[in-house]
Design a protein around this motif. Structure first.
Motif, PDB file in Angstrom:
ATOM      1  N   GLY A   1       0.815  -1.216   0.000  1.00  0.00           N
ATOM      2  CA  GLY A   1       0.000   0.000   0.000  1.00  0.00           C
ATOM      3  C   GLY A   1       0.844   1.259   0.000  1.00  0.00           C
ATOM      4  O   GLY A   1       0.548   2.225  -0.708  1.00  0.00           O
ATOM      5  N   CYS A   2       1.914   1.266   0.793  1.00  0.00           N
ATOM      6  CA  CYS A   2       2.814   2.422   0.837  1.00  0.00           C
ATOM      7  C   CYS A   2       3.480   2.649  -0.513  1.00  0.00           C
ATOM      8  O   CYS A   2       3.591   3.791  -0.983  1.00  0.00           O
ATOM      9  N   PHE A   3       3.936   1.575  -1.140  1.00  0.00           N
ATOM     10  CA  PHE A   3       4.545   1.711  -2.463  1.00  0.00           C
ATOM     11  C   PHE A   3       3.533   2.193  -3.496  1.00  0.00           C
ATOM     12  O   PHE A   3       3.868   2.959  -4.401  1.00  0.00           O
ATOM     13  N   THR A   4       2.289   1.758  -3.381  1.00  0.00           N
ATOM     14  CA  THR A   4       1.239   2.203  -4.291  1.00  0.00           C
ATOM     15  C   THR A   4       0.990   3.703  -4.152  1.00  0.00           C
ATOM     16  O   THR A   4       0.906   4.430  -5.147  1.00  0.00           O
ATOM     17  N   ILE A   5       0.900   4.183  -2.913  1.00  0.00           N
ATOM     18  CA  ILE A   5       0.688   5.610  -2.669  1.00  0.00           C
ATOM     19  C   ILE A   5       1.884   6.417  -3.166  1.00  0.00           C
ATOM     20  O   ILE A   5       1.722   7.471  -3.792  1.00  0.00           O
ATOM     21  N   ALA A   6       3.090   5.939  -2.915  1.00  0.00           N
ATOM     22  CA  ALA A   6       4.285   6.638  -3.391  1.00  0.00           C
ATOM     23  C   ALA A   6       4.323   6.673  -4.916  1.00  0.00           C
ATOM     24  O   ALA A   6       4.660   7.706  -5.513  1.00  0.00           O
ATOM     25  N   GLY A   7       3.984   5.576  -5.550  1.00  0.00           N
ATOM     26  CA  GLY A   7       3.942   5.546  -7.014  1.00  0.00           C
ATOM     27  C   GLY A   7       2.901   6.493  -7.570  1.00  0.00           C
ATOM     28  O   GLY A   7       3.133   7.172  -8.580  1.00  0.00           O
ATOM     29  N   TRP A   8       1.746   6.574  -6.905  1.00  0.00           N
ATOM     30  CA  TRP A   8       0.697   7.497  -7.326  1.00  0.00           C
ATOM     31  C   TRP A   8       1.172   8.946  -7.208  1.00  0.00           C
ATOM     32  O   TRP A   8       0.931   9.768  -8.090  1.00  0.00           O
ATOM     33  N   ALA A   9       1.875   9.283  -6.102  1.00  0.00           N
ATOM     34  CA  ALA A   9       2.406  10.634  -5.928  1.00  0.00           C
ATOM     35  C   ALA A   9       3.425  10.964  -7.017  1.00  0.00           C
ATOM     36  O   ALA A   9       3.429  12.071  -7.561  1.00  0.00           O
TER      37      ALA A   9
END
Length: 162
Positions: free
Chosen positions: A20-28
Motif C-alpha cells: 500500500g505504501c509503495f502504491t501511494i508513493a507511485g501514485w504521488a
C-alpha cells in the motif's frame, strides 16, 4: 506464506501495508511527473536521503549512545535497592523521556529552519509585504515546553510506581 516468512522476515499484514505504501508513493510520483519542477523535487529528495544517511543518522546515533551511557545505573539488588528489572525499566523510561522531546525539537528545527536562522527575509517580505519575525525564541520556548512536559510525565510515572 509460512515457507516465505524466513526469506521475507515478516508476515502477510506487513507485506500488504508495504505494498500500500509503495502504491501511494507511485501514485504521488505519477501526479508530479508532469510538473516542470519534478527534477528539482527529485534532487531535494535524494539530497535529503543522503544528508540523513551520511550526516544526521551518525550524529543522532552517537548522541543516543552517549545518552545510554549517561543513564546507565548499577543493576545490583542489595538491601533497599530496586531489582534489576525495575532499574532497567526506569533507565529506559528516562531515556525515552529525553528522546521524544528531543525528536520533536529537532523536527521543529528542520521544518522552521529558515525562520529560526533568519534566512530568506527578503523573499518573505517580497512575497507577503510584511517583515518576518524570528522563530528562534518561539522554537526555544516550544522545545523547553516539550522537555518540561516530558519531565513532568516522567516524574508522575515514577511517583506512581513507587
Amino acid at each position: 506464506m509460512v515457507r516465505r516468512r524466513p526469506a521475507y522476515g515478516a508476515g502477510a499484514p506487513h507485506a500488504v501495508v508495504l505494498l500500500g505504501c509503495f502504491t501511494i508513493a507511485g501514485w504521488a510520483v505519477f501526479l508530479v511527473s508532469g510538473e516542470a519542477t519534478v527534477w528539482r523535487m527529485a534532487l531535494w529528495f535524494v539530497g535529503a536521503a543522503i544528508a540523513h544517511d551520511l550526516v544526521l543518522f551518525p550524529v543522532y546515533a552517537a548522541v543516543d549512545r552517549r545518552l545510554r551511557r549517561a543513564t546507565r545505573t548499577d543493576l545490583g539488588n542489595e538491601e533497599g535497592r530496586p531489582g534489576r528489572a525495575a532499574v532497567a525499566a526506569d533507565r529506559v523510561a528516562v531515556l525515552n523521556h529525553i528522546r521524544v522531546p528531543a525528536l520533536g525539537a529537532a523536527l521543529l528545527f528542520l521544518v522552521f529552519l529558515p525562520g529560526i536562522l533568519n534566512l530568506g527575509d527578503a523573499t518573505y517580505a517580497a512575497a507577503t509585504g510584511e517583515q518576518r519575525v524570528s522563530y528562534a525564541i518561539r522554537w526555544l520556548w516550544v522545545s523547553g515546553a516539550l522537555f518540561l512536559l516530558s519531565g513532568l510525565v516522567l516524574a508522575v510515572r515514577l511517583a506512581r510506581r513507587r
